[in-house]
Every structure is written in structure tokens, then in C-alpha cells.
Write a protein that holds these residues in place. Structure first.
Motif, PDB file in Angstrom:
ATOM      1  N   ASP A 209       0.810  -1.101   0.092  1.00  0.00           N
ATOM      2  CA  ASP A 209       0.209  -0.019  -0.020  1.00  0.00           C
ATOM      3  C   ASP A 209       0.900   1.326   0.018  1.00  0.00           C
ATOM      4  N   TYR A 210       0.201   2.380  -0.350  1.00  0.00           N
ATOM      5  CA  TYR A 210       0.819   3.740  -0.538  1.00  0.00           C
ATOM      6  C   TYR A 210       0.307   4.279   0.614  1.00  0.00           C
ATOM      7  N   PRO A 211       1.029   5.438   1.214  1.00  0.00           N
ATOM      8  CA  PRO A 211       0.564   6.056   2.568  1.00  0.00           C
ATOM      9  C   PRO A 211      -0.676   6.556   2.433  1.00  0.00           C
ATOM     10  N   HIS A 212      -1.120   7.258   1.423  1.00  0.00           N
ATOM     11  CA  HIS A 212      -2.770   7.652   1.204  1.00  0.00           C
ATOM     12  C   HIS A 212      -3.752   6.859   1.373  1.00  0.00           C
ATOM     13  N   GLN A 213      -3.358   5.438   1.295  1.00  0.00           N
ATOM     14  CA  GLN A 213      -4.374   4.413   1.388  1.00  0.00           C
ATOM     15  C   GLN A 213      -4.656   4.018   2.775  1.00  0.00           C
ATOM     16  N   LEU A 214      -3.893   4.415   3.688  1.00  0.00           N
ATOM     17  CA  LEU A 214      -3.946   4.183   5.161  1.00  0.00           C
ATOM     18  C   LEU A 214      -4.661   5.258   6.016  1.00  0.00           C
ATOM     19  N   SER A 215      -5.361   4.956   6.896  1.00  0.00           N
ATOM     20  CA  SER A 215      -5.806   5.864   7.695  1.00  0.00           C
ATOM     21  C   SER A 215      -4.768   6.625   8.783  1.00  0.00           C
TER      22      SER A 215
END
Length: 364
Positions: A209-215
Motif C-alpha cells: 500500500d501507499y501512505p494515502h491508502q492508510l488511515s
């Protein structure tokens, strides 16, 4: 050398700063400020009447020793001591809180320990000893080995610390490969294990995943995983629950507490939240305008705060026993500019009367 301060002369730059108006420009080469040489013995520790930091700590037990640390920033108005003669110790395996209002020097203290203070700031006095070794004596290459391997840091906002164009797994694995002689495959597997350690669901999938895909909470867990990936002995957590909702804050602090017990970590926690301090930490260091004003075990500080400023902070906390319509006590007045602190010998960093109004009377 940090231990041997010399007179420092700051000269005006030849080029105008982008954020300064014409009136702020000084003639090229002119002297803006001269800082006289001051030995560590001449530098007072803390404010008048403040507790002596770590009076009950045997230096042999201390993992980290900060002694009379001074970090200054230089500008056209002269030198500003953002951290001024700060001293404290962190024992092995303990959680120490560094508390105070915004701008009191908490984060600059942490950045000074890591030797990450950017110009125009620099360390101008004192010592930072890690396991008896003065970090000021290390070269930058040697210091890079200490960062992440022996001392790790979790910053306030994970979105600004994680690179948005790289996958999570690549960023965690990079930190591992810098300090450990392992292959890419081994580093990737280790990264997955670290995400699992910080309780990220489906950790192997999250590596892609990329950072923007995480909360926000998940990104903060990634930062904690990255910080712990090389088994540091000291973790500096700079407001790790900033911008997180109350439920996620509790989860992050429970995670840090469990990791501390499991891994034997020493933690330096920088926070505004005295509730977190009461539950998580063993000792507290209170800072105000760049100096330590009080240090005490958590139970002692909450039961009988010695300093008027500390009492003012505690009085301003919401309470379930307070009358519903009652207003929270506040510390009246404004914090004086750190560039122009009053020099009245009878005041404590110049705002004693303001503390007295909030704390119900001064005992100094």
C-alpha cells in the motif's frame, strides 16, 4: 565542541531573506549579535526555585543523560535560546514525559538529542550522553548509525514523514537495510513482521500500500514499526497521537505501553496530554520558555505540584467533579516573547503573577 563554548558572532547575510521586508535588512557584513563565552559551570540550571532535574537518578542507571543543553537560533534580532540549560536523564526501560505548552522547546530538545536541528539553529552548549558516549563527539556518519539503530524517533505527523510515492514496505525495509546487513527479501520479510508487531491487520498485504491508502492511526503504526525495526534502546515519541481521535489515541498509547514491556524500551514521550502522562509515564519533566521548571515522579507531581506553572496546568484540566456551569481556570496573560524575556530577578522567567492567578497562590 559543545562542551567548550566560544564567543559566537552572527553577521548579516549578503542576500535578503525571502520572508523579511526592506526594514529587516541589515548592511552586508554588519554584526547582528555577539554571544559571550559562557562555561557550563556559569550556566544556571532551570528557573529560580525549580526542582533539580533527576536528583534521585544514579547516572550509572541512565541510558540517556542531557546536561545543560542549550540550542540557539540566530536571526537579525540576535540569538534566541529555544532550549536553555535543560538537564534530565532517561533510565533504561522507563517512560519519561516531557510536557509543556506549544513553543516551550520540547520538540527542539528532541531534535537536539538526535542532532537534527536545522540552520539557523545549532547546539551551543551542554552535553548529550547516550550510554556514556557524548553524541556531540561523533561524526555525522557515526551519528547516522545511532539514529534508528540505538535511538529512534516517531514524529508528530506521519503523513509528512512517509514518502507518498513509495510503498509502505519499501520505506520500512529501507530503514532495516541501512542498519542491518540483510538482503532485500529478508528486509521485506522483517518489514512484514514489524507491521504485524504493531497490530496492523493483514500486514503482508499492507506492505504494497501507499501512505494515502492508510488511515491516520495506521500511518502512525507504520511510523512506530519503522522506528522499532532495528531494535533501538530509546524511542523518542514526539506527540505521537496528534490529529488522531480519542479512540485511536488510546490504541496507539496501549500499543506503545505493550511494546515497552515486551521489548524493554526506554521512551521519551513529548505530549500536551496530562491524562496520557498520568497513565503511561513514570516521571515527568515540565518545560516553560525553553527551561525545565519542575521534575518529579508522576504520582508526586499530580498529588503535590511544586511549581506555580505546573499547578496552573493541572488546574486547567477538565474534571467530572467540577460544577457543570463552572468555567475552567486559565493562566491569565500571554507568554512573553522568548526574544525578550523579562530579567526581573524576583520573577520566574517573567510571568510569575500570571501563574499565581491560575494556581491559587504561589508557594515560591
Amino acid at each position: 565542541m559543545i562542551g567548550r563554548p566560544r564567543p559566537i558572532t552572527v553577521r548579516a547575510p549578503d542576500q535578503r531573506s525571502a520572508d523579511c521586508g526592506p526594514e529587516a535588512r541589515a548592511p552586508p557584513g554588519s554584526v547582528l549579535a555577539t554571544i559571550p563565552a559562557v562555561t557550563i559551570e556559569q550556566q544556571p540550571l532551570g528557573s529560580p526555585g525549580s526542582a533539580v532535574a533527576d536528583r534521585d537518578v544514579d547516572p550509572g542507571e541512565a541510558l540517556l543523560q542531557v546536561k545543560n543543553l542549550r540550542t540557539s537560533f540566530f536571526s537579525s534580532e540576535g540569538a534566541v535560546h529555544a532550549v536553555d540549560n535543560v538537564s534530565f536523564n532517561v533510565r533504561r526501560g522507563e517512560a519519561l514525559a516531557l510536557v509543556g505548552e506549544s513553543g516551550c522547546g520540547k520538540s527542539v530538545t528532541a531534535m537536539s538529542i538526535m542532532r537534527l536541528v536545522a540552520p539557523p539553529g545549532r547546539i551551543t552548549g551542554g552535553h548529550v550522553l547516550f550510554k556514556g558516549k557524548d553524541l556531540a563527539d561523533l561524526s555525522e556518519r557515526e551519528m547516522r548509525k545511532v539514529r534508528g539503530d540505538d535511538i529512534a524517533m516517531v514524529f508528530q505527523e506521519p503523513m509528512t514523514s512517509l514518502n507518498p510515492v513509495f510503498r509502505i514496505g519499501s520505506q520500512v525495509a529501507e530503514a532495516i537495510r541501512i542498519h542491518r546487513n540483510v538482503s532485500k527479501k529478508e528486509a521485506w520479510e522483517r518489514a512484514g513482521a514489524m507491521l504485524d508487531l504493531v497490530s496492523i491487520p493483514d500486514p503482508i498485504k499492507r506492505l504494497d500500500d501507499y501512505p494515502h491508502q492508510l488511515s491516520g492511526g495506521m500511518r502512525q503504526r507504520v511510523m512506530i514499526a519503522m522506528a522499532l525495526s532495528c531494535d533501538p534502546e530509546l524511542l523518542i515519541a514526539d506527540e505521537p497521537t496528534t490529529a488522531l481521535d480519542v479512540t485511536i489515541q488510546a490504541q496507539i498509547m496501549e500499543l506503545l505501553a505493550s511494546l515497552q514491556k515486551r521489548l524493554g524500551l526506554a521512551i521519551l514521550l513529548i505530549t500536551h496530554d496530562l491524562g496520557i502522562v498520568a497513565e503511561f509515564c513514570e516521571r515527568v519533566v515540565v518545560m516553560y520558555t525553553g527551561r525545565v521548571v519542575e521534575e518529579a515522579p508522576v504520582r508526586q507531581l499530580f498529588a503535590a505540584p511544586a511549581h506555580p506553572y505546573t499547578r496552573g496546568l493541572l488546574k486547567s484540566l477538565p474534571s467530572v467533579t467540577r460544577e457543570k456551569e463552572a468555567r475552567l481556570p486559565t493562566i491569565k496573560g500571554m507568554v512573553p516573547p522568548i526574544t525578550n524575556l523579562p530579567q526581573d530577578a524576583n520573577s520566574i522567567r517573567g510571568v510569575r503573577t500570571s501563574w499565581t492567578s491560575a494556581s491559587g497562590g504561589s508557594r515560591h
